[in-house]
Write a protein that holds these residues in place. Sequence first.
Motif, PDB file in Angstrom:
ATOM      1  N   GLN A   1       0.621  -1.255   0.096  1.00  0.00           N
ATOM      2  CA  GLN A   1      -0.118   0.017   0.060  1.00  0.00           C
ATOM      3  C   GLN A   1       0.875   1.336  -0.081  1.00  0.00           C
ATOM      4  O   GLN A   1       2.104   1.323   0.440  1.00  0.00           O
ATOM      5  N   SER A   2       0.142   2.396  -0.374  1.00  0.00           N
ATOM      6  CA  SER A   2       1.094   3.707  -0.474  1.00  0.00           C
ATOM      7  C   SER A   2       1.420   4.147   1.019  1.00  0.00           C
ATOM      8  O   SER A   2       0.557   3.952   1.851  1.00  0.00           O
ATOM      9  N   GLY A   3       2.735   4.242   0.929  1.00  0.00           N
ATOM     10  CA  GLY A   3       3.158   4.676   2.360  1.00  0.00           C
ATOM     11  C   GLY A   3       4.033   3.394   2.908  1.00  0.00           C
ATOM     12  O   GLY A   3       4.669   3.708   3.918  1.00  0.00           O
ATOM     13  N   GLY A   4       4.168   2.225   2.354  1.00  0.00           N
ATOM     14  CA  GLY A   4       4.819   1.231   2.958  1.00  0.00           C
ATOM     15  C   GLY A   4       6.223   1.153   2.295  1.00  0.00           C
ATOM     16  O   GLY A   4       6.597   1.957   1.731  1.00  0.00           O
ATOM     17  N   SER A   5       7.060   0.116   2.627  1.00  0.00           N
ATOM     18  CA  SER A   5       8.230  -0.207   2.544  1.00  0.00           C
ATOM     19  C   SER A   5       8.783  -1.429   1.723  1.00  0.00           C
ATOM     20  O   SER A   5       7.842  -2.504   2.115  1.00  0.00           O
ATOM     21  N   LEU A   6       9.706  -1.530   0.986  1.00  0.00           N
ATOM     22  CA  LEU A   6      10.215  -2.725   0.444  1.00  0.00           C
ATOM     23  C   LEU A   6      11.776  -2.529   0.533  1.00  0.00           C
ATOM     24  O   LEU A   6      12.123  -1.463   0.328  1.00  0.00           O
ATOM     25  N   ARG A   7      12.451  -3.784   0.625  1.00  0.00           N
ATOM     26  CA  ARG A   7      13.922  -3.645   0.448  1.00  0.00           C
ATOM     27  C   ARG A   7      14.308  -4.727  -0.770  1.00  0.00           C
ATOM     28  O   ARG A   7      13.894  -5.929  -0.638  1.00  0.00           O
ATOM     29  N   LEU A   8      14.796  -4.278  -1.740  1.00  0.00           N
ATOM     30  CA  LEU A   8      15.068  -5.195  -3.032  1.00  0.00           C
ATOM     31  C   LEU A   8      16.656  -5.368  -2.918  1.00  0.00           C
ATOM     32  O   LEU A   8      17.503  -4.740  -2.336  1.00  0.00           O
TER      33      LEU A   8
ATOM     34  N   VAL B   1      12.830  10.052  -6.129  1.00  0.00           N
ATOM     35  CA  VAL B   1      13.195   9.178  -5.201  1.00  0.00           C
ATOM     36  C   VAL B   1      13.765   9.786  -3.912  1.00  0.00           C
ATOM     37  O   VAL B   1      14.036   8.791  -2.830  1.00  0.00           O
ATOM     38  N   LYS B   2      14.538  10.720  -4.095  1.00  0.00           N
ATOM     39  CA  LYS B   2      15.579  11.470  -3.091  1.00  0.00           C
ATOM     40  C   LYS B   2      14.704  11.430  -2.072  1.00  0.00           C
ATOM     41  O   LYS B   2      13.720  12.095  -1.515  1.00  0.00           O
ATOM     42  N   GLY B   3      15.370  11.060  -0.964  1.00  0.00           N
ATOM     43  CA  GLY B   3      14.764  11.068   0.610  1.00  0.00           C
ATOM     44  C   GLY B   3      13.966   9.976   0.907  1.00  0.00           C
ATOM     45  O   GLY B   3      13.681   9.866   2.170  1.00  0.00           O
ATOM     46  N   ARG B   4      13.497   9.333   0.164  1.00  0.00           N
ATOM     47  CA  ARG B   4      12.695   8.097   0.237  1.00  0.00           C
ATOM     48  C   ARG B   4      13.604   6.684  -0.061  1.00  0.00           C
ATOM     49  O   ARG B   4      13.233   5.666   0.594  1.00  0.00           O
ATOM     50  N   PHE B   5      14.253   6.901  -0.870  1.00  0.00           N
ATOM     51  CA  PHE B   5      15.156   5.279  -1.384  1.00  0.00           C
ATOM     52  C   PHE B   5      16.580   5.415  -0.701  1.00  0.00           C
ATOM     53  O   PHE B   5      17.163   6.637  -0.824  1.00  0.00           O
ATOM     54  N   THR B   6      17.088   4.281  -0.437  1.00  0.00           N
ATOM     55  CA  THR B   6      18.543   4.455  -0.164  1.00  0.00           C
ATOM     56  C   THR B   6      19.162   2.964  -0.614  1.00  0.00           C
ATOM     57  O   THR B   6      18.785   1.996  -0.521  1.00  0.00           O
ATOM     58  N   ILE B   7      20.119   3.363  -1.466  1.00  0.00           N
ATOM     59  CA  ILE B   7      20.993   2.349  -2.194  1.00  0.00           C
ATOM     60  C   ILE B   7      22.406   2.077  -1.545  1.00  0.00           C
ATOM     61  O   ILE B   7      22.840   2.838  -0.706  1.00  0.00           O
TER      62      ILE B   7
ATOM     63  N   GLN C   1      16.612   0.134  -0.410  1.00  0.00           N
ATOM     64  CA  GLN C   1      15.702   0.163   0.566  1.00  0.00           C
ATOM     65  C   GLN C   1      14.649   1.199   0.152  1.00  0.00           C
ATOM     66  O   GLN C   1      15.027   2.643   0.084  1.00  0.00           O
ATOM     67  N   MET C   2      13.420   0.984   0.146  1.00  0.00           N
ATOM     68  CA  MET C   2      12.338   1.991  -0.568  1.00  0.00           C
ATOM     69  C   MET C   2      11.210   2.128   0.518  1.00  0.00           C
ATOM     70  O   MET C   2      10.462   0.943   1.052  1.00  0.00           O
ATOM     71  N   ASP C   3      11.295   3.407   1.041  1.00  0.00           N
ATOM     72  CA  ASP C   3      10.267   3.915   2.074  1.00  0.00           C
ATOM     73  C   ASP C   3       9.327   4.991   1.661  1.00  0.00           C
ATOM     74  O   ASP C   3       9.514   5.377   0.369  1.00  0.00           O
ATOM     75  N   SER C   4       8.256   5.020   2.134  1.00  0.00           N
ATOM     76  CA  SER C   4       7.268   6.122   1.827  1.00  0.00           C
ATOM     77  C   SER C   4       6.909   5.862   0.225  1.00  0.00           C
ATOM     78  O   SER C   4       6.710   6.745  -0.496  1.00  0.00           O
ATOM     79  N   LEU C   5       6.349   4.601  -0.068  1.00  0.00           N
ATOM     80  CA  LEU C   5       6.217   4.280  -1.572  1.00  0.00           C
ATOM     81  C   LEU C   5       5.065   4.947  -1.892  1.00  0.00           C
ATOM     82  O   LEU C   5       4.028   5.012  -1.178  1.00  0.00           O
TER      83      LEU C   5
END
Length: 117
Positions: free
Chosen positions: A13-20, A63-69, A81-85
Amino acid sequence: QVQLVESGGGLVQSGGSLRLSCVASGSVFSLYTWAWYRQGPGKQRELVAQIRSDGSTNYADSVKGRFTISRDNAKNTVFLQMDSLKPDDTGVYLCNIINSQVPQYTWGQGTQVTVSS
């Protein structure tokens, strides 16, 4: 020879997180700049984030501020790492190298990320 295998995608859902994760089997991993790309519905592949051998990073404005490689050289793996999707983050995510004078590897299958409203 080099195999790129992306994993970790899913439906959130919107606002969720995933780690690829991207595992690069057979690659001289630590010497290269690695990057995540994505291709949304009806769109061309775009650069999302990159991490150089010295650990420095760059991100797309979207994606700046929400994703971290990040990367684990001992594991030949790069993470995203993907946050606040957001729904606009929906797409197939792929990894590859982006070093000057070095051709990119054959693309893997990617991992599907779907963000619902």
